[in-house]
Design an enzyme around this catalytic site. Structure first.
Site, PDB file in Angstrom:
ATOM      1  N   HIS A  60       0.628  -1.046   0.707  1.00  0.00           N
ATOM      2  CA  HIS A  60       0.488   0.068  -0.165  1.00  0.00           C
ATOM      3  C   HIS A  60       1.122   1.597   0.090  1.00  0.00           C
ATOM      4  O   HIS A  60       0.812   1.730   0.828  1.00  0.00           O
ATOM      5  CB  HIS A  60      -0.668   0.305   0.717  1.00  0.00           C
ATOM      6  CG  HIS A  60      -2.469   1.268   1.214  1.00  0.00           C
ATOM      7  ND1 HIS A  60      -3.370   0.918   2.193  1.00  0.00           N
ATOM      8  CD2 HIS A  60      -1.559   1.974   0.443  1.00  0.00           C
ATOM      9  CE1 HIS A  60      -3.822   2.115   1.982  1.00  0.00           C
ATOM     10  NE2 HIS A  60      -2.960   2.929   0.937  1.00  0.00           N
ATOM     11  N   LEU A  63       2.803   6.572  -5.509  1.00  0.00           N
ATOM     12  CA  LEU A  63       4.049   7.231  -5.693  1.00  0.00           C
ATOM     13  C   LEU A  63       3.289   8.269  -6.204  1.00  0.00           C
ATOM     14  O   LEU A  63       4.701   8.767  -6.593  1.00  0.00           O
ATOM     15  CB  LEU A  63       4.495   5.914  -6.738  1.00  0.00           C
ATOM     16  CG  LEU A  63       4.891   4.981  -6.113  1.00  0.00           C
ATOM     17  CD1 LEU A  63       5.271   3.558  -7.634  1.00  0.00           C
ATOM     18  CD2 LEU A  63       6.407   4.901  -5.066  1.00  0.00           C
ATOM     19  N   ARG A  64       2.288   8.696  -7.014  1.00  0.00           N
ATOM     20  CA  ARG A  64       2.041  10.339  -6.828  1.00  0.00           C
ATOM     21  C   ARG A  64       2.233  10.038  -8.874  1.00  0.00           C
ATOM     22  O   ARG A  64       1.876  11.294  -8.974  1.00  0.00           O
ATOM     23  CB  ARG A  64       2.727  11.369  -6.324  1.00  0.00           C
ATOM     24  CG  ARG A  64       2.410  11.050  -4.782  1.00  0.00           C
ATOM     25  CD  ARG A  64       1.182  11.073  -4.232  1.00  0.00           C
ATOM     26  NE  ARG A  64       0.917  11.517  -3.174  1.00  0.00           N
ATOM     27  CZ  ARG A  64      -0.358  10.749  -2.599  1.00  0.00           C
ATOM     28  NH1 ARG A  64      -1.215  10.401  -2.958  1.00  0.00           N
ATOM     29  NH2 ARG A  64      -0.497  10.954  -0.650  1.00  0.00           N
ATOM     30  N   ASN A 278      -5.771   9.481   6.781  1.00  0.00           N
ATOM     31  CA  ASN A 278      -7.016   9.584   6.712  1.00  0.00           C
ATOM     32  C   ASN A 278      -7.101   7.438   6.368  1.00  0.00           C
ATOM     33  O   ASN A 278      -6.313   7.132   5.553  1.00  0.00           O
ATOM     34  CB  ASN A 278      -8.154   9.570   5.767  1.00  0.00           C
ATOM     35  CG  ASN A 278      -8.219  11.084   5.155  1.00  0.00           C
ATOM     36  OD1 ASN A 278      -9.007  11.555   6.703  1.00  0.00           O
ATOM     37  ND2 ASN A 278      -8.598  11.683   4.064  1.00  0.00           N
ATOM     38  N   ASP A 305       0.499   3.199   3.669  1.00  0.00           N
ATOM     39  CA  ASP A 305       0.095   4.353   3.012  1.00  0.00           C
ATOM     40  C   ASP A 305       1.054   5.078   3.039  1.00  0.00           C
ATOM     41  O   ASP A 305       0.631   5.996   3.617  1.00  0.00           O
ATOM     42  CB  ASP A 305      -1.364   4.184   4.160  1.00  0.00           C
ATOM     43  CG  ASP A 305      -2.568   4.766   3.900  1.00  0.00           C
ATOM     44  OD1 ASP A 305      -2.165   5.243   2.170  1.00  0.00           O
ATOM     45  OD2 ASP A 305      -3.145   5.403   3.833  1.00  0.00           O
ATOM     46  N   HIS A 309       3.348  14.112   0.761  1.00  0.00           N
ATOM     47  CA  HIS A 309       2.625  15.610  -0.004  1.00  0.00           C
ATOM     48  C   HIS A 309       3.614  16.541   0.265  1.00  0.00           C
ATOM     49  O   HIS A 309       4.862  16.616   1.069  1.00  0.00           O
ATOM     50  CB  HIS A 309       1.487  15.966   0.639  1.00  0.00           C
ATOM     51  CG  HIS A 309       0.569  14.924   1.130  1.00  0.00           C
ATOM     52  ND1 HIS A 309       0.096  14.924  -0.012  1.00  0.00           N
ATOM     53  CD2 HIS A 309      -0.491  13.758   1.783  1.00  0.00           C
ATOM     54  CE1 HIS A 309      -1.116  13.820  -0.025  1.00  0.00           C
ATOM     55  NE2 HIS A 309      -1.235  13.508   1.070  1.00  0.00           N
TER      56      HIS A 309
END
Ligand code: DOR
Ligand code: ZN
Length: 426
Positions: A60, A63-64, A278, A305, A309
């Site tokens: 999970h 990698l954006r 989240n 996860d 950012h």
């Protein structure tokens, strides 16, 4: 090239090997396991005093790439994985565009061919654009190479779509990884509902929002006799439901992340947006229940996860800032510190939840996640006792958003080896 790993202590949850053994890696596979191996043509790693396991797998990861590469890209995310001891990562489809089509899957696979050597396994979206309306073409996604299906980041609110996805996904050997939160109860809310949300005077995301969806998905898996995997479990109620359905023989598996058994929502008061994720960090009773469920085996897999950012985004006010924390470069140390050194789990079980179990959930086969003759030459070598302090400026990830900065941890990666090549060395 041959690599000979000598004198390491083997951690093999599959139970085939134990104690101190040498491993010979040749041509991308493990070709010999034994005592006092020698090979004059091999490069030698002296692993005396270190532990040797199958390469870690994180099922999970965000990698954006494509589209959000100011946060992370496939190359930096892979470097972060190698730095954290991971040889295989599965990446979520909430990119821009969403990985809901074969072209985007092909792009990710192609980019990954030029990374440091970490295996990158794409996860296809369940719905077009992760909008929860129209199902993607699972046949085409499977042919393009996805290993699972998920709309992670977004809950699938449409129960009929979820049911259909379970049936059609399972038929193609693709498990649905479900982000469980009822969107109508959490939308626009930044923290757990409870003491902290009240202290901040904000509406919160209640635990029941997660639990309702876990119950729905467990019931759907039971009714359709399919496998479902619940992402990032965070509440006491969720693990109770999962435990109950597992006892009935329903094919439900789940994962959690270090933040859910180490931290609570109080962290929001100390660290603000760095602790925003989240599902949110919860109350102490939830954290304790997650730890107990890791211990009793209700929770199958440990994942990160990893959700990078930018500093600018995380500097926004609590409600506006994006949720998520990076995890690839701290996961092994946090799991060793809070599970192994804390006496919650034996070392083999910590490693099983980071190798064997995710390989099983994803159906990787081919002895991936195991140290065995003929298995891929993916190996992690770590010092279980080395103490260090988490310092985000040392991360290979573009993301520095961790609530664990400055924390003292115990256990450190020394070598990461993928396909028989050293892809990270401390
Ligand atoms: O905190 C989170 N961040 N949770 C998710 O489900 C998505 C992730 C992201 O993509 O940033
Ligand atoms: Zn996620």
């Amino acid at each position: 090239m041959k690599l000979l790993i000598q004198n390491g202590t083997i951690v093999d949850p599959a139970g085939g090997i134990s104690g101190q053994k040498d491993l010979l890696l040749d041509n991308g596979v493990i070709t010999m396991i034994g005592d006092h191996l020698s090979d004059t043509t091999a490069q030698v790693i002296d692993a005396a005093g270190l532990h040797v396991s199958a390469g870690l797998i994180d099922m999970h990861v965000h990698l954006r790439d494509p589209g959000l590469t100011h946060k992370e890209d496939i190359l930096t995310g892979s470097e972060a994985a190698a730095h954290g001891g991971f040889t295989t990562i599965a990446c979520m489809p909430n990119t821009k565009p969403v990985m809901d089509n074969p072209d985007t899957v092909a792009y990710v696979k192609k980019r990954a061919q030029h990374n440091c050597g970490v295996h990158v396994l794409p996860i296809g979206a369940v719905s077009i654009g992760e909008r929860g309306e129209q199902r993607t073409n699972f046949k085409d996604l499977k042919a393009a190479g996805v290993v699972a299906l998920s709309d992670d980041g977004m809950p699938i609110m449409n129960a009929n779509l979820m049911r259909d996805a379970l049936l059609r996904g399972n038929r193609r050997g693709l498990t649905v990884l479900s982000h469980c939160e009822d969107d109508t109860m959490v939308h626009g809310r930044g923290v757990n509902e409870g003491r902290v949300s009240r202290a901040l005077g904000m509406p919160g995301r209640p635990a029941i929002a997660e639990e309702l969806m876990v119950m729905r998905d467990a019931m759907l898996a039971e009714e359709t006799r399919t496998a479902v995997h619940i992402c990032h479990v965070s509440t006491a109620g969720s693990v109770n439901i999962i435990r109950q359905f597992k006892r009935k023989g329903v094919r439900i598996t789940c994962e959690t992340c270090p933040q859910y058994f180490i931290l609570t929502h109080e962290e929001i008061l100390r660290q603000g947006t760095m602790a925003k994720v989240n599902p949110p960090l919860r109350a102490t009773k939830d954290r304790d229940a997650i730890l107990a469920a890791v211990k009793d085996g209700t929770i199958d897999c440990l994942v990160t996860d990893h959700a990078p950012h930018s500093a600018e985004e995380k500097a926004l006010p609590l409600v506006a800032a994006p949720a998520g924390m990076v995890g690839l470069e701290t996961a092994l140390a946090l799991n060793l510190t809070y599970l192994y050194h804390a006496g919650v789990l034996p070392l083999e079980e910590v490693i099983a939840k980071m190798t064997l179990r995710p390989a099983e959930v994803l159906g990787l086969g081919g002895s991936v996640g195991m140290l065995a003759l003929g298995a891929p030459a993916d190996v992690t070598i770590f010092d279980v006792n080395e103490e260090w302090t988490v310092d985000p400026s040392d991360f290979r990830s573009k993301g520095r958003n961790t609530p664990f900065a400055g924390m003292q941890v115990k256990g450190r990666v020394r070598y990461t080896i993928a396909d028989g090549k050293i892809i990270y060395k401390a």
